[in-house]
Motif scaffolding. Structure first.
Motif, PDB file in Angstrom:
ATOM      1  N   PRO A   1      11.538  12.499  -9.690  1.00  0.00           N
ATOM      2  CA  PRO A   1      12.563  11.736 -10.643  1.00  0.00           C
ATOM      3  C   PRO A   1      11.172  10.464 -10.222  1.00  0.00           C
ATOM      4  N   GLU A   2      11.248  10.691  -9.230  1.00  0.00           N
ATOM      5  CA  GLU A   2      10.490   9.218  -8.461  1.00  0.00           C
ATOM      6  C   GLU A   2       9.034   9.669  -9.050  1.00  0.00           C
ATOM      7  N   ASP A   3       8.693   9.863  -9.677  1.00  0.00           N
ATOM      8  CA  ASP A   3       7.232  10.363 -10.607  1.00  0.00           C
ATOM      9  C   ASP A   3       8.028   9.575 -12.131  1.00  0.00           C
TER      10      ASP A   3
ATOM     11  N   TYR B   1      12.584  -4.050 -25.493  1.00  0.00           N
ATOM     12  CA  TYR B   1      11.784  -2.182 -25.616  1.00  0.00           C
ATOM     13  C   TYR B   1      11.320  -1.957 -24.792  1.00  0.00           C
ATOM     14  N   ILE B   2      12.114  -0.347 -24.001  1.00  0.00           N
ATOM     15  CA  ILE B   2      12.238   0.090 -22.819  1.00  0.00           C
ATOM     16  C   ILE B   2      11.289   1.385 -23.321  1.00  0.00           C
ATOM     17  N   LEU B   3      10.053   2.207 -22.425  1.00  0.00           N
ATOM     18  CA  LEU B   3       9.414   3.825 -22.857  1.00  0.00           C
ATOM     19  C   LEU B   3      10.140   4.297 -21.613  1.00  0.00           C
ATOM     20  N   ARG B   4      10.063   5.426 -21.745  1.00  0.00           N
ATOM     21  CA  ARG B   4      10.295   6.286 -20.094  1.00  0.00           C
ATOM     22  C   ARG B   4       8.997   7.360 -20.396  1.00  0.00           C
ATOM     23  N   LEU B   5       8.553   6.989 -19.325  1.00  0.00           N
ATOM     24  CA  LEU B   5       7.238   7.857 -19.295  1.00  0.00           C
ATOM     25  C   LEU B   5       7.460   9.148 -18.106  1.00  0.00           C
ATOM     26  N   VAL B   6       6.414  10.194 -18.487  1.00  0.00           N
ATOM     27  CA  VAL B   6       6.706  11.136 -17.943  1.00  0.00           C
ATOM     28  C   VAL B   6       4.641  11.970 -16.937  1.00  0.00           C
ATOM     29  N   PRO B   7       4.595  12.150 -16.164  1.00  0.00           N
ATOM     30  CA  PRO B   7       3.278  12.620 -16.184  1.00  0.00           C
ATOM     31  C   PRO B   7       3.173  13.817 -16.616  1.00  0.00           C
ATOM     32  N   LYS B   8       1.893  14.246 -17.633  1.00  0.00           N
ATOM     33  CA  LYS B   8       2.054  14.976 -18.410  1.00  0.00           C
ATOM     34  C   LYS B   8       2.508  16.508 -17.740  1.00  0.00           C
ATOM     35  N   ASP B   9       1.893  16.662 -16.581  1.00  0.00           N
ATOM     36  CA  ASP B   9       2.491  18.083 -15.957  1.00  0.00           C
ATOM     37  C   ASP B   9       3.843  17.994 -14.725  1.00  0.00           C
ATOM     38  N   ALA B  10       5.007  16.910 -15.524  1.00  0.00           N
ATOM     39  CA  ALA B  10       6.030  16.869 -14.726  1.00  0.00           C
ATOM     40  C   ALA B  10       6.157  18.546 -14.884  1.00  0.00           C
ATOM     41  N   LYS B  11       7.951  19.184 -14.125  1.00  0.00           N
ATOM     42  CA  LYS B  11       8.350  20.000 -14.360  1.00  0.00           C
ATOM     43  C   LYS B  11       9.847  19.732 -14.180  1.00  0.00           C
TER      44      LYS B  11
ATOM     45  N   ASP C   1      -2.482   9.852 -17.914  1.00  0.00           N
ATOM     46  CA  ASP C   1      -2.403  11.240 -17.399  1.00  0.00           C
ATOM     47  C   ASP C   1      -0.471  11.065 -18.046  1.00  0.00           C
ATOM     48  N   TYR C   2      -0.363  10.445 -18.465  1.00  0.00           N
ATOM     49  CA  TYR C   2       1.542  10.624 -18.630  1.00  0.00           C
ATOM     50  C   TYR C   2       2.189  10.799 -20.023  1.00  0.00           C
ATOM     51  N   ARG C   3       3.014  10.931 -20.289  1.00  0.00           N
ATOM     52  CA  ARG C   3       3.863  10.713 -21.742  1.00  0.00           C
ATOM     53  C   ARG C   3       4.608   9.907 -22.001  1.00  0.00           C
ATOM     54  N   ILE C   4       5.475   9.506 -22.973  1.00  0.00           N
ATOM     55  CA  ILE C   4       6.250   9.463 -23.759  1.00  0.00           C
ATOM     56  C   ILE C   4       7.642  10.273 -23.989  1.00  0.00           C
ATOM     57  N   LEU C   5       8.577  10.198 -22.840  1.00  0.00           N
ATOM     58  CA  LEU C   5       9.885  10.808 -23.132  1.00  0.00           C
ATOM     59  C   LEU C   5      10.279  10.872 -23.701  1.00  0.00           C
ATOM     60  N   ALA C   6      10.969   9.231 -23.604  1.00  0.00           N
ATOM     61  CA  ALA C   6      12.369   8.723 -24.193  1.00  0.00           C
ATOM     62  C   ALA C   6      11.609   7.651 -24.863  1.00  0.00           C
TER      63      ALA C   6
ATOM     64  N   ASP D   1       1.026  -1.244   0.241  1.00  0.00           N
ATOM     65  CA  ASP D   1      -0.146   0.178   0.166  1.00  0.00           C
ATOM     66  C   ASP D   1       0.190   1.424   0.065  1.00  0.00           C
ATOM     67  N   PHE D   2       2.224   0.865   0.623  1.00  0.00           N
ATOM     68  CA  PHE D   2       2.629   2.147   1.077  1.00  0.00           C
ATOM     69  C   PHE D   2       3.207   3.092  -0.657  1.00  0.00           C
ATOM     70  N   LEU D   3       2.746   1.718  -1.903  1.00  0.00           N
ATOM     71  CA  LEU D   3       3.847   2.360  -2.944  1.00  0.00           C
ATOM     72  C   LEU D   3       2.805   3.177  -3.720  1.00  0.00           C
ATOM     73  N   LYS D   4       1.311   3.628  -3.402  1.00  0.00           N
ATOM     74  CA  LYS D   4       0.710   4.651  -3.831  1.00  0.00           C
ATOM     75  C   LYS D   4       0.989   5.734  -3.729  1.00  0.00           C
ATOM     76  N   ASN D   5       0.984   6.118  -2.839  1.00  0.00           N
ATOM     77  CA  ASN D   5       1.589   7.495  -2.870  1.00  0.00           C
ATOM     78  C   ASN D   5       3.185   7.575  -2.765  1.00  0.00           C
ATOM     79  N   ILE D   6       4.298   6.858  -3.257  1.00  0.00           N
ATOM     80  CA  ILE D   6       4.816   7.247  -4.283  1.00  0.00           C
ATOM     81  C   ILE D   6       5.371   6.791  -5.456  1.00  0.00           C
ATOM     82  N   SER D   7       4.923   5.747  -5.702  1.00  0.00           N
ATOM     83  CA  SER D   7       5.005   5.758  -7.014  1.00  0.00           C
ATOM     84  C   SER D   7       3.588   4.881  -7.944  1.00  0.00           C
ATOM     85  N   PRO D   8       2.227   4.654  -8.369  1.00  0.00           N
ATOM     86  CA  PRO D   8       1.102   4.517  -7.724  1.00  0.00           C
ATOM     87  C   PRO D   8       1.242   2.993  -9.075  1.00  0.00           C
ATOM     88  N   HIS D   9       2.285   2.756  -9.996  1.00  0.00           N
ATOM     89  CA  HIS D   9       2.369   1.742 -10.357  1.00  0.00           C
ATOM     90  C   HIS D   9       3.829   1.301 -10.631  1.00  0.00           C
TER      91      HIS D   9
END
Length: 258
Positions: A109-111, A213-223, A76-81, A6-14
């Motif tokens: 970065p944990e997002d 094949y590996i995809l790096r995803l970030v939240p669409k509102d990532a800073k 809620d994510y987009r592919i970055l690399a 359960d604790f992962l939900k608050n750090i990295s939900p997936h």
């Protein structure tokens, strides 16, 4: 595979999710054909793997429909690399590690989320499976290593920042990670989702080759961090993505970097 704590939900939900049949057989065959035809990369990845291409950016190929597939799965994510790796019995791959030596450019970065897609089945020992950790103690240890890596990136841009003792996993910690690791069985085209900030490792291949094949995803509102982007640029890491992000978010920084 054990349930996600359960604790992962608050750090990295997936982190630790498995998606069955993410890529269709037709898409997978087209993807394999494109990646097979590309030359090996010239980064340090190619010194570790039989073939490694960092940033082929094939996810932008509209014929493959990968962007739309991810959008439907994770809106809620987009592919970055992206990244392509071939592993053979002669390739050791990486031991337990986190990924921010080359992609530590986010404010949080944990997002960042990795979608790891084997293009060959990885269903048993010796097939080149990917192992991840999900226990709270190991995740906290991972975040300590992440902080150490990001501190090193800051020092590249600003050498006045005091040096810190490098992070090293002790034999006891490594034994702990081996004991609690999770190693799922995946078919070709399945996907394992995990947080780049947490420890993971590539298992051995006993015969033939494993391709992924590996995809790096970030939240669409990532800073994104200006300092870390500049640090990665000075290191020559992940330049295609780093330069795009600098041009988009910090165009003035490109004028000051040689």
């Amino acid at each position: 595979m054990p349930a996600r704590p359960d604790f992962l939900k608050n750090i990295s939900p997936h982190h630790g999710e498995i998606i069955r049949g993410l890529l269709s057989e037709e898409t997978r065959q087209k993807l394999v054909a494109k990646l097979d035809a590309m030359p090996n990369g010239e980064t340090w990845y190619a010194d570790i793997y039989n073939k490694a291409i960092y940033g082929p950016m094939v996810f932008r190929d509209e014929e493959l429909n990968i962007v739309e597939t991810i959008e439907e799965l994770l809106p809620d994510y987009r592919i970055l690399a992206d990244l392509y790796l071939e592993k053979t019995p002669s390739d050791q791959g990486f031991p337990f590690h986190t990924d921010f030596d080359s992609i530590g450019f986010m404010e949080h970065p944990e997002d960042m989320l990795t979608v790891w897609i084997p293009l060959t089945p990885v269903q048993e020992e010796g097939s080149g499976q990917l192992s991840i950790v999900m226990e709270e103690g190991a995740v906290r240890l991972s975040l300590i290593r992440e902080a150490n890596q990001l501190h090193s990136l800051v020092r590249i841009v600003d050498p006045s920042v005091p040096e810190h003792v490098p992070f090293q996993i002790t034999p006891q910690e490594y034994d702990y990670l081996e004991r609690i690791k999770v190693t799922p069985s995946l078919d070709a085209g399945d996907a394992l989702l995990f947080c780049n900030a947490f420890f993971h490792k590539s298992e051995n291949v006993h015969q033939g080759k494993r391709t992924a094949y590996i995809l790096r995803l970030v939240p669409k509102d990532a800073k994104f961090s200006r300092t870390r982007l500049l640090g990665l640029k000075m290191l020559g890491q992940n330049l295609a993505v780093v330069n795009e992000l600098l041009e988009q978010h910090y165009p003035d920084a490109l004028e000051t970097v040689e």
